[in-house]
Design a protein around this motif. Structure first.
Motif, PDB file in Angstrom:
ATOM      1  N   ILE A 138      -8.562   0.992   7.828  1.00 33.17           N
ATOM      2  CA  ILE A 138      -9.528   0.628   6.790  1.00 33.17           C
ATOM      3  C   ILE A 138      -8.839  -0.160   5.680  1.00 33.17           C
ATOM      4  O   ILE A 138      -9.323  -1.212   5.242  1.00 33.17           O
ATOM      5  N   GLN A 139      -7.686   0.333   5.221  1.00 32.09           N
ATOM      6  CA  GLN A 139      -6.965  -0.342   4.144  1.00 32.09           C
ATOM      7  C   GLN A 139      -6.534  -1.748   4.553  1.00 32.09           C
ATOM      8  O   GLN A 139      -6.748  -2.721   3.818  1.00 32.09           O
ATOM      9  N   VAL A 140      -5.929  -1.837   5.720  1.00 41.15           N
ATOM     10  CA  VAL A 140      -5.375  -3.122   6.143  1.00 41.15           C
ATOM     11  C   VAL A 140      -6.478  -4.138   6.417  1.00 41.15           C
ATOM     12  O   VAL A 140      -6.374  -5.311   6.043  1.00 41.15           O
ATOM     13  N   MET A 141      -7.552  -3.715   7.064  1.00 42.83           N
ATOM     14  CA  MET A 141      -8.644  -4.638   7.330  1.00 42.83           C
ATOM     15  C   MET A 141      -9.311  -5.119   6.041  1.00 42.83           C
ATOM     16  O   MET A 141      -9.742  -6.273   5.936  1.00 42.83           O
TER      17      MET A 141
ATOM     18  N   ILE B 288       0.850  -1.193   0.000  1.00 44.34           N
ATOM     19  CA  ILE B 288       0.000   0.000   0.000  1.00 44.34           C
ATOM     20  C   ILE B 288       0.880   1.236   0.000  1.00 44.34           C
ATOM     21  O   ILE B 288       2.070   1.171   0.339  1.00 44.34           O
ATOM     22  N   SER B 289       0.301   2.366  -0.349  1.00 42.21           N
ATOM     23  CA  SER B 289       1.042   3.623  -0.373  1.00 42.21           C
ATOM     24  C   SER B 289       1.376   4.081   1.042  1.00 42.21           C
ATOM     25  O   SER B 289       0.553   3.959   1.957  1.00 42.21           O
ATOM     26  N   SER B 290       2.590   4.609   1.236  1.00 44.24           N
ATOM     27  CA  SER B 290       2.985   5.094   2.557  1.00 44.24           C
ATOM     28  C   SER B 290       2.103   6.256   3.005  1.00 44.24           C
ATOM     29  O   SER B 290       1.669   6.305   4.155  1.00 44.24           O
ATOM     30  N   GLY B 291       1.853   7.225   2.113  1.00 49.11           N
ATOM     31  CA  GLY B 291       0.933   8.328   2.410  1.00 49.11           C
ATOM     32  C   GLY B 291       1.215   9.024   3.716  1.00 49.11           C
ATOM     33  O   GLY B 291       0.595   8.718   4.731  1.00 49.11           O
ATOM     34  N   GLY B 292       2.171   9.947   3.716  1.00 48.69           N
ATOM     35  CA  GLY B 292       2.643  10.579   4.935  1.00 48.69           C
ATOM     36  C   GLY B 292       1.586  11.244   5.790  1.00 48.69           C
ATOM     37  O   GLY B 292       1.795  11.449   6.986  1.00 48.69           O
TER      38      GLY B 292
ATOM     39  N   LYS C 124      -4.515  -1.214  17.461  1.00 48.51           N
ATOM     40  CA  LYS C 124      -5.982  -1.283  17.435  1.00 48.51           C
ATOM     41  C   LYS C 124      -6.479  -2.502  16.672  1.00 48.51           C
ATOM     42  O   LYS C 124      -7.427  -3.174  17.093  1.00 48.51           O
ATOM     43  N   CYS C 125      -5.852  -2.782  15.536  1.00 47.92           N
ATOM     44  CA  CYS C 125      -6.358  -3.851  14.667  1.00 47.92           C
ATOM     45  C   CYS C 125      -5.967  -5.242  15.140  1.00 47.92           C
ATOM     46  O   CYS C 125      -6.711  -6.208  14.925  1.00 47.92           O
ATOM     47  N   PHE C 126      -4.807  -5.368  15.777  1.00 48.16           N
ATOM     48  CA  PHE C 126      -4.295  -6.708  16.090  1.00 48.16           C
ATOM     49  C   PHE C 126      -4.084  -6.940  17.590  1.00 48.16           C
ATOM     50  O   PHE C 126      -3.726  -8.046  17.992  1.00 48.16           O
TER      51      PHE C 126
ATOM     52  N   ASN D 199       7.792   9.974  10.163  1.00 46.92           N
ATOM     53  CA  ASN D 199       6.554  10.740  10.342  1.00 46.92           C
ATOM     54  C   ASN D 199       5.278   9.926  10.171  1.00 46.92           C
ATOM     55  O   ASN D 199       4.194  10.417  10.448  1.00 46.92           O
ATOM     56  N   ILE D 200       5.382   8.660   9.744  1.00 44.39           N
ATOM     57  CA  ILE D 200       4.172   7.830   9.666  1.00 44.39           C
ATOM     58  C   ILE D 200       4.070   6.849  10.836  1.00 44.39           C
ATOM     59  O   ILE D 200       3.062   6.167  10.988  1.00 44.39           O
ATOM     60  N   MET D 201       5.112   6.786  11.661  1.00 48.12           N
ATOM     61  CA  MET D 201       5.162   5.728  12.670  1.00 48.12           C
ATOM     62  C   MET D 201       4.077   5.859  13.730  1.00 48.12           C
ATOM     63  O   MET D 201       3.552   4.852  14.213  1.00 48.12           O
ATOM     64  N   HIS D 202       3.729   7.073  14.129  1.00 49.99           N
ATOM     65  CA  HIS D 202       2.683   7.235  15.144  1.00 49.99           C
ATOM     66  C   HIS D 202       1.365   6.625  14.665  1.00 49.99           C
ATOM     67  O   HIS D 202       0.739   5.823  15.367  1.00 49.99           O
ATOM     68  N   SER D 203       0.957   6.972  13.448  1.00 52.74           N
ATOM     69  CA  SER D 203      -0.292   6.440  12.895  1.00 52.74           C
ATOM     70  C   SER D 203      -0.191   4.937  12.652  1.00 52.74           C
ATOM     71  O   SER D 203      -1.144   4.184  12.924  1.00 52.74           O
ATOM     72  N   LEU D 204       0.955   4.493  12.160  1.00 51.24           N
ATOM     73  CA  LEU D 204       1.128   3.074  11.843  1.00 51.24           C
ATOM     74  C   LEU D 204       1.088   2.221  13.115  1.00 51.24           C
ATOM     75  O   LEU D 204       0.404   1.190  13.161  1.00 51.24           O
TER      76      LEU D 204
END
Length: 264
Positions: free
Chosen positions: A41-44, A28-32, A79-81, A68-73
């Motif tokens: 949503i994407q991963v599920m 999937i796109s990294s999308g900063g 949450k998901c796992f 800069n994406i690590m907090h969201s990731l």
């Protein structure tokens, strides 16, 4: 099952391993600017399409070169796992000896690739990772990570030519029929790709020369990975093998070495 996550500057690669084999992998796109909910949503959706139950995931490991994406990731993964992800970085057990001036400067992607190369191939290796940046890493058979070099990736080089030269178009990255071309698109493709191949061959030759000494006489094995590895490997004989799963394999090995961290 374990979830392996490799977050690069352009894409995030996710792999699911059941202990015997990979049962799914996605990109999937990294999308900063994405939020944890957007990643969720994407991963599920991917897990649903792959008919995999997220509750079957028993552990998660993440390698990232994009702070800069690590907090969201991380929030998405928790949450998901419902597992604290292992993050590849300082303090993690690797099994290799990093000889960098400052080991903390070595990118997580380079560490993961080197761990996989050391554990799988057990020989001196030069690892070329064709990502957003192209990295070259030198590894001895005893696990000493000697260092390497970093170059602009092929797409960065192509985009720079398009953006800085007003009359030149954006071109697809494909090998033209020859080096003497009769149109602008082919001329750009030849310059970008054959020029890049020449760069790869020169760097590999120089690295081999530095690695082979009176004490270390075995010629290094040259491994390539990353999205454009096959394209370059077809046009040069300096690459011995393309291993598209090298990074995921490294993450799997690192998870096994550090899984007690996930249970703390």
């Amino acid at each position: 099952m374990i979830l392996l996550v490799d977050a690069g500057n352009t894409n995030i690669v996710l792999g699911v391993h059941d202990g015997n084999k990979y049962i799914a992998s996605w990109r999937i796109s990294s999308g900063g600017n994405k939020t944890s909910d957007e990643y969720s949503i994407q991963v599920m959706q991917l897990f649903n399409l792959g008919n995999i139950n997220p509750k079957d995931i028993t552990g998660v490991i993440v390698s990232s070169v994009v702070p800069n994406i690590m907090h969201s990731l991380e929030n998405m993964l928790k949450k998901c796992f419902n597992h604290e992800p292992i993050i590849v970085g300082p303090g993690i057990k690797t099994g290799i000896n990093i000889k960098y001036d400052n080991p903390k400067e070595v990118g997580a992607d380079r560490i993961v690739n080197s761990v996989a190369a050391y554990e799988i191939y057990k020989r001196p290796v030069i690892i070329i990772d064709f990502g957003t940046a192209t990295t070259f890493c030198a590894l001895r058979e005893n696990g000493d990570y000697l260092g390497g070099c970093i170059c602009p990736g092929i797409r960065i080089s192509a985009d720079a030519l398009f953006e800085r030269a007003a009359k030149l178009p954006r071109v697809e990255l494909e090998i033209p029929k020859g080096i003497i071309c009769k149109n602008t698109v082919s001329s750009m493709q030849a310059g970008i790709l054959y020029g890049y191949i020449g760069q790869v061959e020169y760097i590999v030759r120089k690295m081999k020369k530095e690695m082979m000494t009176s004490k270390y006489k075995e010629e290094p094995f040259v491994l390539a990975t990353g999205g454009l590895a096959n394209l370059i490997a077809k046009e040069t004989d300096v690459i011995d093998k393309v291993d598209s799963d090298l990074t995921l394999e490294g993450l799997k090995i690192l998870y096994e070495k550090n899984k007690e961290m996930a249970n703390c």
